[in-house]
Enzyme design. Sequence first.
Site, PDB file in Angstrom:
ATOM      1  N   ASN A   9       0.881  -1.164   0.000  1.00 56.54           N
ATOM      2  CA  ASN A   9       0.000   0.000   0.000  1.00 56.54           C
ATOM      3  C   ASN A   9       0.915   1.208   0.000  1.00 56.54           C
ATOM      4  OD1 ASN A   9      -1.746   2.084   0.448  1.00 56.54           O
ATOM      5  ND2 ASN A   9      -2.351   1.455   2.523  1.00 56.54           N
ATOM      6  N   LYS A  11       0.187   4.262  -0.302  1.00 57.48           N
ATOM      7  CA  LYS A  11      -0.396   5.476   0.297  1.00 57.48           C
ATOM      8  C   LYS A  11      -0.128   6.671  -0.633  1.00 57.48           C
ATOM      9  CE  LYS A  11      -0.031   3.185   4.706  1.00 57.48           C
ATOM     10  NZ  LYS A  11       0.062   3.279   6.176  1.00 57.48           N
ATOM     11  N   HIS A  94      -9.432   1.599   4.633  1.00 61.81           N
ATOM     12  CA  HIS A  94      -8.166   1.726   5.368  1.00 61.81           C
ATOM     13  C   HIS A  94      -8.362   2.672   6.550  1.00 61.81           C
ATOM     14  CE1 HIS A  94      -4.024   2.718   6.327  1.00 61.81           C
ATOM     15  NE2 HIS A  94      -3.703   1.569   5.754  1.00 61.81           N
ATOM     16  N   GLU A  96      -6.633   4.998   7.636  1.00 61.72           N
ATOM     17  CA  GLU A  96      -6.354   6.414   7.350  1.00 61.72           C
ATOM     18  C   GLU A  96      -7.549   7.071   6.680  1.00 61.72           C
ATOM     19  OE1 GLU A  96      -2.668   5.659   5.321  1.00 61.72           O
ATOM     20  OE2 GLU A  96      -1.792   5.024   7.225  1.00 61.72           O
ATOM     21  N   GLU A 166      -5.522  -4.742  10.378  1.00 55.66           N
ATOM     22  CA  GLU A 166      -4.476  -3.754  10.646  1.00 55.66           C
ATOM     23  C   GLU A 166      -4.770  -3.048  11.964  1.00 55.66           C
ATOM     24  OE1 GLU A 166      -2.440  -2.575   6.690  1.00 55.66           O
ATOM     25  OE2 GLU A 166      -4.021  -1.145   7.088  1.00 55.66           O
ATOM     26  N   GLY A 172       2.628   2.287  10.797  1.00 59.95           N
ATOM     27  CA  GLY A 172       3.612   3.359  10.675  1.00 59.95           C
ATOM     28  C   GLY A 172       4.317   3.706  11.977  1.00 59.95           C
ATOM     29  N   SER A 211       3.387  -2.199  10.237  1.00 54.81           N
ATOM     30  CA  SER A 211       4.833  -2.309  10.437  1.00 54.81           C
ATOM     31  C   SER A 211       5.369  -3.695  10.095  1.00 54.81           C
ATOM     32  CB  SER A 211       5.225  -1.914  11.874  1.00 54.81           C
ATOM     33  OG  SER A 211       4.853  -0.575  12.142  1.00 54.81           O
TER      34      SER A 211
HETATM   35  P1  13P Z   1       3.100   0.339   7.643  1.00 55.21           P
HETATM   36  O1  13P Z   1       3.571  -0.955   7.058  1.00 55.21           O
HETATM   37  O2  13P Z   1       3.870   1.536   7.176  1.00 55.21           O
HETATM   38  O3  13P Z   1       2.965   0.266   9.132  1.00 55.21           O
HETATM   39  O4  13P Z   1       1.614   0.576   7.059  1.00 55.21           O
HETATM   40  C1  13P Z   1       0.711  -0.456   7.166  1.00 55.21           C
HETATM   41  C2  13P Z   1      -0.504  -0.088   6.391  1.00 55.21           C
HETATM   42  O5  13P Z   1      -1.228   0.823   6.749  1.00 55.21           O
HETATM   43  C3  13P Z   1      -0.776  -0.834   5.166  1.00 55.21           C
HETATM   44  O6  13P Z   1      -2.046  -0.551   4.694  1.00 55.21           O
END
Ligand code: 13P
Length: 249
Positions: A9, A11, A94, A96, A166, A172, A211
Site C-alpha cells: 500500500n 499510500k 483503510h 487512514e 491492521e 507506521g 509495520s
Molecule cells: P506500515 O507498514 O507503514 O505500518 O503501514 C501499514 C498499512 O497501513 C498498510 O495498509
Amino acid sequence: MRKPIIAGNWKMNKTPSEAKELVTALIPLVRDAACDVVVCTPAVDFAAVKEVIDGTNIKLGAENMHWKESGAYTGELSAAMLKECGVEYVILGHSERRQYFGETDATVNLRTLAAVAAGLTPIICVGEKKEEREAGYTDALVTYQTLTALTGLTAEQVAKVVIAYEPVWAIGTGLTATDEQANETIGVIRSAIRSVYGDAADEVRIQYGGSMNPKNVKGLMAQPEIDGGLIGGASLKAEDFSKVVLYDR
Ligand code: 13P
C-alpha cells in the site's frame, strides 16, 4: 489451502516516474514468488505501473474507490475507471480513510458491494485503535467491522474477498502486533465470517498489516491464520518489499 497474498500500500507516495522506477526494480526480484503479489498505488501511477507489470506476476491495486457508477462526485473514481486502467484489487476502509476522510463501516460496505459487482477484489481493512484494545473491545470491533463490510454478499462472493487486519496502533509506528496477537485476532475475524457464511471462511484470505517488514514477516507468516500482509513503509523500496514477498526463502 489458501494462497498467501502480499500487497503493498503505497499510500500518498511515488509520482508516475518514481512508480515506474520502483516497479521496474521489483519485477526481477519477485519473479519466483510463491504468493500473489500486488502493488496498490495512487491512481495517477496506474498507467506507468501497468505498462511495466504487464506479463509479470505483479498485479495492480487501487487504494480506494467510490461506490456509485458515475455522477457528480468531484475527485472520486468509480470501479469501471479502475477496471479500465487494469486494476484488479482495491483497498477499502483503510484506517487512514476512516480517520481523515470520514469513512464509516456503512460506506465501506457500499464500496465493497460495488467493487465485487464490478469484478474487483476488495482488500477490506479492519482493526482497533490502541485504546480499544486496552478496553478489551478488539474482538467485538473487528467482528462488527468485518460483518458490516460484507453485508449483502453471497458466501461465494465472500470466499473471494481479502480482509486486512491492521491494528491502528501498529501502522507506521514500528510497533507490530505479536505473532500470537495477530493470529488470534485474525482467528476471531475468520470465526465471525464462519458464523454467517459457513465454510466460505476457510477460503477468505486474511492479511496482517502494521509495520510488517523483512525482519518480522517470517514469524507472522508462520501463524496458521495469517494469509499474507498489507505493507506500507516497507513496500516503498524494491529490496525491502521483495524480502517480504519472499518470506519463505
Ligand atoms: P506500515 O507498514 O507503514 O505500518 O503501514 C501499514 C498499512 O497501513 C498498510 O495498509
